[in-house]
Design a protein around this motif. Structure first.
Motif, short mmCIF file in Angstrom:
data_model
loop_
_atom_site.label_atom_id
_atom_site.label_comp_id
_atom_site.label_asym_id
_atom_site.label_seq_id
_atom_site.Cartn_x
_atom_site.Cartn_y
_atom_site.Cartn_z
N PRO A 1 0.83 -1.21 0.00
CA PRO A 1 0.00 0.00 0.00
C PRO A 1 0.87 1.26 0.00
O PRO A 1 1.85 1.35 0.73
N GLU A 2 0.52 2.19 -0.87
CA GLU A 2 1.28 3.45 -0.95
C GLU A 2 0.60 4.54 -0.13
O GLU A 2 1.26 5.40 0.43
N ILE B 1 -5.94 5.51 4.60
CA ILE B 1 -7.03 4.58 4.93
C ILE B 1 -6.49 3.16 4.97
O ILE B 1 -5.50 2.85 4.31
N VAL B 2 -7.15 2.32 5.74
CA VAL B 2 -6.70 0.94 5.94
C VAL B 2 -6.96 0.12 4.69
O VAL B 2 -8.04 0.14 4.12
N ARG B 3 -5.92 -0.62 4.28
CA ARG B 3 -5.98 -1.52 3.12
C ARG B 3 -5.23 -2.81 3.45
O ARG B 3 -4.55 -2.91 4.45
N PHE B 4 -5.33 -3.77 2.53
CA PHE B 4 -4.58 -5.03 2.64
C PHE B 4 -3.09 -4.69 2.79
O PHE B 4 -2.56 -3.85 2.10
N GLY B 5 -2.43 -5.36 3.71
CA GLY B 5 -1.00 -5.18 3.92
C GLY B 5 -0.64 -4.15 4.97
O GLY B 5 0.51 -4.09 5.42
N LYS C 1 -11.18 2.70 6.71
CA LYS C 1 -11.18 3.60 7.87
C LYS C 1 -9.83 4.32 7.96
O LYS C 1 -8.82 3.86 7.45
N GLY C 2 -9.82 5.43 8.67
CA GLY C 2 -8.61 6.20 8.87
C GLY C 2 -8.35 6.43 10.33
O GLY C 2 -9.13 6.00 11.21
#
Length: 139
Positions: free
Chosen positions: A81-82, A86-90, A133-134
Motif C-alpha cells: 500500500p502506498e 485509509i486501511v488496506r490489505f498489507g 477507515k482512517g
C-alpha cells in the motif's frame, strides 16, 4: 454427501481434502514465500512416503500437496500500500479497545494469518470492519 474418513480398497483411511476458501487468495510477498515453502515441504513428504511405501503418509502428504498446489496457483501478490490515509490489505493497524488496551495487527492473506503473532486475515470480520477507515475512526 460429506466424507469424513473413507477406507480405500487396502483398508487405509483416505483423508478428505482441506477446504479451500472461495475468497480471493491475496497474499503478501512473505505470504507467497510461506505458501511456496509449505508446497516444497508437502512435495518432500509425498516423495518420502512414496519411497518408503508409507500409504498413510501418502494420504496425508497428498492432501497437503493438493491444498498447497491449489493455493499457490491462485495466489495473487497484493501490491504494497502506498496511501496510508485509509486501511488496506498489507497495512499494520493499531486499535484501541474500550478497556484501554491497544492491539496491533497486520492485515494479510488467509494462509499467513496468525492473530497470536499479530497478523489477521483480510477476510476476517475485524479486517473487513477496518478497511476504508482512517486514523481516529471508530469501528
Amino acid at each position: 454427501m460429506s466424507r469424513a474418513f473413507v477406507k480405500d480398497a487396502d483398508g487405509i483411511d483416505e483423508l478428505p481434502d482441506r477446504p479451500i476458501s472461495d475468497q480471493p487468495n491475496e497474499v503478501t510477498r512473505e505470504g507467497l514465500q510461506q505458501i511456496e515453502a509449505a508446497l516444497a515441504t508437502a512435495q518432500d513428504a509425498y516423495a518420502g512416503a512414496q519411497a518408503t511405501g508409507d500409504r498413510e503418509g501418502l494420504s496425508g502428504a497428498g492432501r497437503d500437496l493438493r491444498y498447497w498446489t491449489a493455493r499457490r496457483s491462485t495466489a495473487v501478490v497484493a501490491p504494497e500500500p502506498e496511501d496510508n490515509s485509509i486501511v488496506r490489505f498489507g497495512h499494520t493497524v493499531t486499535i484501541a479497545r474500550d478497556d484501554g488496551r491497544e492491539q496491533t495487527f497486520r492485515i494479510v492473506g488467509q494462509d499467513e494469518a496468525d492473530p497470536a503473532h499479530g497478523t489477521i486475515s483480510h477476510v476476517s470480520p475485524l479486517a473487513r470492519a477496518l478497511f476504508g477507515k482512517g486514523t481516529g475512526d471508530v469501528v
